[in-house]
Enzyme design. Structure first.
Site, PDB file in Angstrom:
ATOM      1  N   GLN A  27     -12.200  15.505  65.328  1.00  0.00           N
ATOM      2  CA  GLN A  27     -13.906  15.906  66.324  1.00  0.00           C
ATOM      3  C   GLN A  27     -12.712  17.339  66.514  1.00  0.00           C
ATOM      4  O   GLN A  27     -11.526  17.159  67.433  1.00  0.00           O
ATOM      5  CB  GLN A  27     -14.669  15.162  67.069  1.00  0.00           C
ATOM      6  CG  GLN A  27     -13.383  14.594  68.356  1.00  0.00           C
ATOM      7  CD  GLN A  27     -14.351  13.806  68.990  1.00  0.00           C
ATOM      8  OE1 GLN A  27     -15.430  12.920  68.432  1.00  0.00           O
ATOM      9  NE2 GLN A  27     -14.484  13.859  70.581  1.00  0.00           N
ATOM     10  N   GLY A  28     -14.258  18.315  67.046  1.00  0.00           N
ATOM     11  CA  GLY A  28     -13.612  19.433  68.032  1.00  0.00           C
ATOM     12  C   GLY A  28     -15.003  20.072  68.519  1.00  0.00           C
ATOM     13  O   GLY A  28     -15.946  19.764  68.033  1.00  0.00           O
ATOM     14  N   TYR A  29     -14.916  20.876  69.081  1.00  0.00           N
ATOM     15  CA  TYR A  29     -16.200  21.659  70.052  1.00  0.00           C
ATOM     16  C   TYR A  29     -15.890  22.778  70.146  1.00  0.00           C
ATOM     17  O   TYR A  29     -15.303  23.691  69.493  1.00  0.00           O
ATOM     18  CB  TYR A  29     -15.726  21.104  71.473  1.00  0.00           C
ATOM     19  CG  TYR A  29     -15.673  19.976  71.494  1.00  0.00           C
ATOM     20  CD1 TYR A  29     -16.819  19.338  72.071  1.00  0.00           C
ATOM     21  CD2 TYR A  29     -14.299  19.142  71.806  1.00  0.00           C
ATOM     22  CE1 TYR A  29     -16.938  17.589  72.104  1.00  0.00           C
ATOM     23  CE2 TYR A  29     -15.062  17.665  71.881  1.00  0.00           C
ATOM     24  CZ  TYR A  29     -16.028  17.026  72.344  1.00  0.00           C
ATOM     25  OH  TYR A  29     -15.815  15.839  72.167  1.00  0.00           O
ATOM     26  N   ILE A  30     -17.055  23.258  69.530  1.00  0.00           N
ATOM     27  CA  ILE A  30     -17.804  24.905  69.394  1.00  0.00           C
ATOM     28  C   ILE A  30     -18.192  25.332  71.390  1.00  0.00           C
ATOM     29  O   ILE A  30     -18.812  24.979  72.261  1.00  0.00           O
ATOM     30  CB  ILE A  30     -18.503  25.082  68.844  1.00  0.00           C
ATOM     31  CG1 ILE A  30     -18.194  24.820  67.485  1.00  0.00           C
ATOM     32  CG2 ILE A  30     -19.176  26.771  68.804  1.00  0.00           C
ATOM     33  CD1 ILE A  30     -19.797  24.466  66.297  1.00  0.00           C
TER      34      ILE A  30
END
Length: 153
Positions: A27-30
Site C-alpha cells: 500500500q501507498g499514500y497519495i
C-alpha cells in the site's frame, strides 16, 4: 458515512503467529493536506480508502474496491515512496478481529496489532501477546511510516 474506531498496540512475543495465516499487503499514500488517501493491493484485489482527520481513536473512513491494475498503477505512479509492505494476520478472538501487521522493507521489525471497535469506550480483553497501547502515537500510523520508516527511529 463510515467511521473507523480503532486501537493500536505493539505486539510482544510469537504466540500470535499460529493463530492465523498472513496475506501480503502492498500500500501507498497519495499526498494530501487534510485527509489520507490510501491505495492498497491485497492478493489480486485493489482498494482505495479515504480517511478524515483523527478525533481521538475515531475518524471518517470510506473504502472502495477498484480494479487491481488501476491500484497497481497508482502505487507505482501516484504514491510517495517508500510503500508499505506487510503481512496481515486476521485473528478472531472474543468476538473481535485483531489485525496483526508484520512490516517488511524499511519498516522491518515492527509488529502492530489493531482492533476495530463499535464505540470508543468499548471494553476489550487483551490477549497475552498485546503490548503497549500506541493508539495516540502518530509515529505508528501507516501513512507516517512512509515518511519516517521504523528502521530510521
Amino acid at each position: 458515512m463510515g467511521v473507523e474506531i480503532e486501537r493500536k498496540f505493539l505486539v510482544k512475543g510469537d504466540r500470535w503467529r499460529d493463530l492465523a495465516p498472513g496475506e501480503l499487503y502492498r500500500q501507498g499514500y497519495i499526498p494530501t493536506v487534510e485527509s489520507t488517501v490510501r491505495i492498497r493491493v491485497v492478493n489480486d484485489r485493489g482498494f482505495i480508502t479515504i480517511k478524515g482527520m483523527s478525533q481521538g481513536i475515531s475518524r471518517a473512513e470510506f473504502e472502495y474496491e477498484i480494479p487491481v491494475s488501476d491500484a497497481a498503477q497508482m502505487l507505482d505512479t501516484l504514491c510517495k515512496a517508500p510503500l508499505i509492505e506487510k503481512y496481515r494476520h486476521k485473528i478472531e478472538l472474543n468476538g473481535l478481529i485483531w489485525e496483526v501487521d508484520e512490516f517488511l522493507g524499511e519498516n522491518h521489525g515492527l509488529i502492530i496489532a489493531e482492533v476495530e471497535l463499535r464505540n470508543a469506550d468499548q471494553a476489550i480483553d487483551l490477549p497475552d501477546w498485546i503490548g503497549e497501547d500506541v493508539s495516540h502515537d502518530p509515529r505508528y500510523y501507516n501513512s507516517n511510516l512512509t515518511k519516517h520508516p521504523f528502521t530510521t527511529w
